[in-house]
Design a protein around this motif. Structure first.
Motif, mmCIF file in Angstrom:
data_model
loop_
_atom_site.group_PDB
_atom_site.id
_atom_site.type_symbol
_atom_site.label_atom_id
_atom_site.label_comp_id
_atom_site.label_asym_id
_atom_site.label_seq_id
_atom_site.Cartn_x
_atom_site.Cartn_y
_atom_site.Cartn_z
ATOM 1 N N ALA A 116 7.567 5.796 -2.903
ATOM 2 C CA ALA A 116 7.780 7.116 -2.321
ATOM 3 C C ALA A 116 6.647 7.465 -1.363
ATOM 4 O O ALA A 116 6.884 8.022 -0.282
ATOM 5 C CB ALA A 116 7.880 8.167 -3.421
ATOM 6 N N SER A 117 5.423 7.125 -1.717
ATOM 7 C CA SER A 117 4.282 7.373 -0.832
ATOM 8 C C SER A 117 4.405 6.574 0.459
ATOM 9 O O SER A 117 4.119 7.079 1.545
ATOM 10 C CB SER A 117 2.973 7.014 -1.533
ATOM 11 O OG SER A 117 2.784 7.808 -2.663
ATOM 12 N N GLN A 118 4.847 5.343 0.329
ATOM 13 C CA GLN A 118 5.036 4.512 1.517
ATOM 14 C C GLN A 118 6.150 5.077 2.398
ATOM 15 O O GLN A 118 6.025 5.130 3.621
ATOM 16 C CB GLN A 118 5.354 3.078 1.116
ATOM 17 C CG GLN A 118 5.503 2.149 2.294
ATOM 18 C CD GLN A 118 5.763 0.717 1.867
ATOM 19 O OE1 GLN A 118 5.834 0.415 0.672
ATOM 20 N NE2 GLN A 118 5.905 -0.159 2.834
ATOM 21 N N ALA A 119 7.238 5.526 1.795
ATOM 22 C CA ALA A 119 8.353 6.094 2.561
ATOM 23 C C ALA A 119 7.930 7.380 3.279
ATOM 24 O O ALA A 119 8.283 7.598 4.441
ATOM 25 C CB ALA A 119 9.537 6.366 1.639
ATOM 26 N N VAL A 120 7.153 8.215 2.601
ATOM 27 C CA VAL A 120 6.653 9.444 3.226
ATOM 28 C C VAL A 120 5.744 9.086 4.406
ATOM 29 O O VAL A 120 5.808 9.707 5.476
ATOM 30 C CB VAL A 120 5.920 10.331 2.194
ATOM 31 C CG1 VAL A 120 5.115 11.424 2.876
ATOM 32 C CG2 VAL A 120 6.915 10.936 1.238
ATOM 33 N N GLY A 121 4.913 8.068 4.247
ATOM 34 C CA GLY A 121 4.044 7.623 5.341
ATOM 35 C C GLY A 121 4.821 7.118 6.535
ATOM 36 O O GLY A 121 4.493 7.431 7.687
ATOM 37 N N GLU A 122 5.868 6.357 6.292
ATOM 38 C CA GLU A 122 6.680 5.829 7.391
ATOM 39 C C GLU A 122 7.400 6.950 8.139
ATOM 40 O O GLU A 122 7.430 6.969 9.370
ATOM 41 C CB GLU A 122 7.692 4.816 6.852
ATOM 42 C CG GLU A 122 7.065 3.524 6.361
ATOM 43 C CD GLU A 122 8.056 2.632 5.629
ATOM 44 O OE1 GLU A 122 9.232 3.041 5.480
ATOM 45 O OE2 GLU A 122 7.644 1.544 5.196
#
Length: 174
Positions: A116-122
């Motif tokens: 989820a953190s990676q998706a928010v970053g992208e």
């Protein structure tokens, strides 16, 4: 004879150095091509992008420091991951991305995981690119636990083309 050849080669060399292209006649300027004597900058972020705009320093004892054009804040709660981009001097975020958004939530198995953190970053990196914000300050809160989720977020932002530091301000003497 040798002196005559040397003077001739010097003259040729001098002629080559001093030769100029033939003058081109200037086209006649149309009435619609007239340049206004007063220039109005229509890009308010122009000085910021050239690192010439003034950064508000604030007090040395305040935290977080105020010397930035854009600041990135990343937070994780028990249920969600949120990232916000703030402009200097504004308490309201310019851009936000969170797992509370339905479009992001429906693609994730968990709303507070590393993925989820990676998706928010992208997604936030894409939104920043679309808004024209490519550089911002990111300072992690020093007393919080540094987890893999923060690293995944930072990596996703960097891979999205966002530089997580701002250029030093240039001082031009007047």
């Amino acid at each position: 004879m040798a002196l005559n050849e040397i003077s001739r080669s010097v003259r040729l060399l001098f002629a080559r150095c001093m030769s100029q292209a033939a003058a081109q006649p200037e086209p006649a300027a149309a009435e619609s091509d007239a340049v206004s004597p007063s220039f109005v900058n229509r890009n308010p972020r122009n000085l910021e992008q050239m690192a010439l705009a003034v950064k508000d320093r604030g007090w040395k004892t305040t935290w977080p420091h105020q010397q930035f054009y854009h600041r990135l804040m990343f937070s994780r709660s028990q249920h969600h991951v949120t990232a916000e981009v703030f402009s200097s001097g504004s308490p309201v975020p310019v851009l936000t991305c969170s797992t509370k958004e339905w479009a992001l939530k429906r693609e994730l198995a968990s709303t507070n995981s590393v993925a989820a953190s990676q998706a928010v970053g992208e997604v936030l990196a894409l939104r920043c690119q679309q808004a024209g914000i490519t550089r911002m300050v990111y300072r992690a809160i020093p007393w919080t636990y540094r987890s893999d989720a923060v690293q995944a977020f930072r990596t996703a932002m960097k891979e999205g083309g966002i530089i997580l530091s701002e250029p030093r301000r240039k001082y031009i003497g007047t």
